[in-house]
Design a protein around this motif. Sequence first.
Motif, PDB file in Angstrom:
ATOM      1  N   ASP A   1      38.622   7.664 -70.226  1.00 52.86           N
ATOM      2  CA  ASP A   1      39.762   6.806 -70.529  1.00 52.86           C
ATOM      3  C   ASP A   1      41.057   7.549 -70.205  1.00 52.86           C
ATOM      4  N   ASN A   2      42.192   6.974 -70.569  1.00 53.94           N
ATOM      5  CA  ASN A   2      43.482   7.586 -70.253  1.00 53.94           C
ATOM      6  C   ASN A   2      43.712   8.909 -70.976  1.00 53.94           C
ATOM      7  N   GLU A   3      42.940   9.175 -72.040  1.00 57.35           N
ATOM      8  CA  GLU A   3      43.056  10.443 -72.763  1.00 57.35           C
ATOM      9  C   GLU A   3      42.056  11.476 -72.274  1.00 57.35           C
ATOM     10  N   GLY A   4      41.224  11.111 -71.321  1.00 61.49           N
ATOM     11  CA  GLY A   4      40.253  12.049 -70.783  1.00 61.49           C
ATOM     12  C   GLY A   4      38.918  12.037 -71.488  1.00 61.49           C
ATOM     13  N   THR A   5      38.718  11.110 -72.429  1.00 56.63           N
ATOM     14  CA  THR A   5      37.451  11.022 -73.164  1.00 56.63           C
ATOM     15  C   THR A   5      36.430  10.248 -72.345  1.00 56.63           C
ATOM     16  N   VAL A   6      35.219  10.808 -72.243  1.00 54.05           N
ATOM     17  CA  VAL A   6      34.154  10.122 -71.504  1.00 54.05           C
ATOM     18  C   VAL A   6      33.682   8.916 -72.310  1.00 54.05           C
ATOM     19  N   LEU A   7      33.694   7.765 -71.673  1.00 53.13           N
ATOM     20  CA  LEU A   7      33.282   6.529 -72.327  1.00 53.13           C
ATOM     21  C   LEU A   7      31.786   6.306 -72.178  1.00 53.13           C
ATOM     22  N   SER A   8      31.265   5.377 -72.955  1.00 52.88           N
ATOM     23  CA  SER A   8      29.835   5.071 -72.875  1.00 52.88           C
ATOM     24  C   SER A   8      29.550   4.216 -71.636  1.00 52.88           C
ATOM     25  N   SER A   9      28.362   4.363 -71.106  1.00 57.87           N
ATOM     26  CA  SER A   9      27.958   3.578 -69.935  1.00 57.87           C
ATOM     27  C   SER A   9      27.860   2.099 -70.295  1.00 57.87           C
ATOM     28  N   GLY A  10      28.122   1.246 -69.331  1.00 54.32           N
ATOM     29  CA  GLY A  10      28.058  -0.188 -69.571  1.00 54.32           C
ATOM     30  C   GLY A  10      28.773  -0.959 -68.478  1.00 54.32           C
ATOM     31  N   THR A  11      29.086  -2.207 -68.753  1.00 53.53           N
ATOM     32  CA  THR A  11      29.759  -3.061 -67.774  1.00 53.53           C
ATOM     33  C   THR A  11      31.277  -2.948 -67.928  1.00 53.53           C
ATOM     34  N   TYR A  12      31.946  -2.694 -66.820  1.00 51.01           N
ATOM     35  CA  TYR A  12      33.406  -2.564 -66.822  1.00 51.01           C
ATOM     36  C   TYR A  12      33.991  -3.464 -65.741  1.00 51.01           C
ATOM     37  N   LYS A  13      35.217  -3.928 -66.021  1.00 50.06           N
ATOM     38  CA  LYS A  13      35.929  -4.793 -65.088  1.00 50.06           C
ATOM     39  C   LYS A  13      37.030  -4.001 -64.400  1.00 50.06           C
ATOM     40  N   PHE A  14      37.217  -4.248 -63.105  1.00 53.77           N
ATOM     41  CA  PHE A  14      38.211  -3.533 -62.305  1.00 53.77           C
ATOM     42  C   PHE A  14      39.202  -4.536 -61.707  1.00 53.77           C
ATOM     43  N   VAL A  15      40.494  -4.296 -61.951  1.00 51.52           N
ATOM     44  CA  VAL A  15      41.544  -5.176 -61.437  1.00 51.52           C
ATOM     45  C   VAL A  15      42.485  -4.343 -60.575  1.00 51.52           C
ATOM     46  N   ALA A  16      42.513  -4.642 -59.276  1.00 51.89           N
ATOM     47  CA  ALA A  16      43.354  -3.891 -58.340  1.00 51.89           C
ATOM     48  C   ALA A  16      44.580  -4.709 -57.963  1.00 51.89           C
ATOM     49  N   SER A  17      45.694  -4.010 -57.785  1.00 48.82           N
ATOM     50  CA  SER A  17      46.929  -4.670 -57.355  1.00 48.82           C
ATOM     51  C   SER A  17      47.725  -3.710 -56.485  1.00 48.82           C
ATOM     52  N   ALA A  18      48.592  -4.266 -55.658  1.00 53.52           N
ATOM     53  CA  ALA A  18      49.416  -3.442 -54.770  1.00 53.52           C
ATOM     54  C   ALA A  18      50.792  -4.081 -54.632  1.00 53.52           C
ATOM     55  N   THR A  19      51.829  -3.238 -54.597  1.00 53.85           N
ATOM     56  CA  THR A  19      53.192  -3.734 -54.421  1.00 53.85           C
ATOM     57  C   THR A  19      53.511  -3.812 -52.934  1.00 53.85           C
ATOM     58  N   VAL A  20      53.727  -5.031 -52.454  1.00 53.66           N
ATOM     59  CA  VAL A  20      54.024  -5.273 -51.042  1.00 53.66           C
ATOM     60  C   VAL A  20      55.351  -6.015 -50.950  1.00 53.66           C
ATOM     61  N   ASP A  21      56.313  -5.409 -50.251  1.00 48.35           N
ATOM     62  CA  ASP A  21      57.646  -5.997 -50.098  1.00 48.35           C
ATOM     63  C   ASP A  21      58.268  -6.343 -51.450  1.00 48.35           C
ATOM     64  N   GLY A  22      58.059  -5.456 -52.431  1.00 46.08           N
ATOM     65  CA  GLY A  22      58.666  -5.636 -53.743  1.00 46.08           C
ATOM     66  C   GLY A  22      57.910  -6.543 -54.687  1.00 46.08           C
ATOM     67  N   SER A  23      56.820  -7.153 -54.227  1.00 44.45           N
ATOM     68  CA  SER A  23      56.039  -8.058 -55.080  1.00 44.45           C
ATOM     69  C   SER A  23      54.647  -7.485 -55.333  1.00 44.45           C
ATOM     70  N   GLU A  24      54.161  -7.674 -56.560  1.00 42.57           N
ATOM     71  CA  GLU A  24      52.824  -7.208 -56.906  1.00 42.57           C
ATOM     72  C   GLU A  24      51.789  -8.235 -56.454  1.00 42.57           C
ATOM     73  N   VAL A  25      50.844  -7.789 -55.657  1.00 42.07           N
ATOM     74  CA  VAL A  25      49.835  -8.692 -55.093  1.00 42.07           C
ATOM     75  C   VAL A  25      48.451  -8.259 -55.562  1.00 42.07           C
ATOM     76  N   ALA A  26      47.703  -9.202 -56.129  1.00 43.11           N
ATOM     77  CA  ALA A  26      46.344  -8.907 -56.575  1.00 43.11           C
ATOM     78  C   ALA A  26      45.447  -8.648 -55.375  1.00 43.11           C
ATOM     79  N   GLN A  27      44.503  -7.721 -55.533  1.00 46.33           N
ATOM     80  CA  GLN A  27      43.590  -7.360 -54.454  1.00 46.33           C
ATOM     81  C   GLN A  27      42.144  -7.652 -54.850  1.00 46.33           C
ATOM     82  N   THR A  28      41.353  -8.018 -53.867  1.00 48.51           N
ATOM     83  CA  THR A  28      39.928  -8.281 -54.095  1.00 48.51           C
ATOM     84  C   THR A  28      39.156  -6.967 -54.040  1.00 48.51           C
TER      85      THR A  28
END
Length: 236
Positions: free
Chosen positions: A170-197
Amino acid sequence: MTTTTDSTSSSILSQYAVSNASKTTSSSSSSSTSSTETMGKDTFLQLLVTQMKNQNPLDPQDNSEFVAQLAQFSSVEGINNLNDTVTTLAGNYTSSQALQASALVGHSVLAQTGSAVVNTTSGITGQFDLASASTDATVKVYDASGNLVKNIDLGSQAAGTVSFSWDGTDNEGTVLSSGTYKFVASATVDGSEVAQTTYLPATVTSVTVGSTTGDMTLKLADGSSVALSKVKTIGS
């Protein structure tokens, strides 16, 4: 062509129409799906033979007209045979696709999906495709309860495929338990945040074959499903 010929042909067409209407009415009253019968090569040939049998011997049918009718009959038969061939090819294609897809069961694929089963002791590596250069790209990781557990800062990125990795902490460096996790990617293009697949690695557990010649559907280890066309790479 004589009046007798026209009358006989009209009689055959009338009988065909009555028979077809009867079948359609009977079919529509049934709870099962109905099918509409169309005039086929047998009916066409019956009409042609009737014309020949009832033509006026003093004024026989013109040869060019007779040849034209034979050509029409040949075309009808050819179209029917072509339909049968295409149907057979479509069935063979579906079977071949199913056989190829079934070989993926138990294998790892990089597929278009937003979640994955993660072994946090080994981490995970995914991808997303940037259409344009980005000044800031990030990937946020959420646990099964929807809690944000990790922010992955990728900084500026050029257009193209961008890879990212998560070490299972996690953000504190603690190892989390195995399981299902969701990933949300985004990128700033021309000043706007665009969701990525995102494309994430997953193990194929089963394959579903559609009733038509469509895409195969793969069921992944996290319980989600993805079309075979959404698979980017195939691993071991």
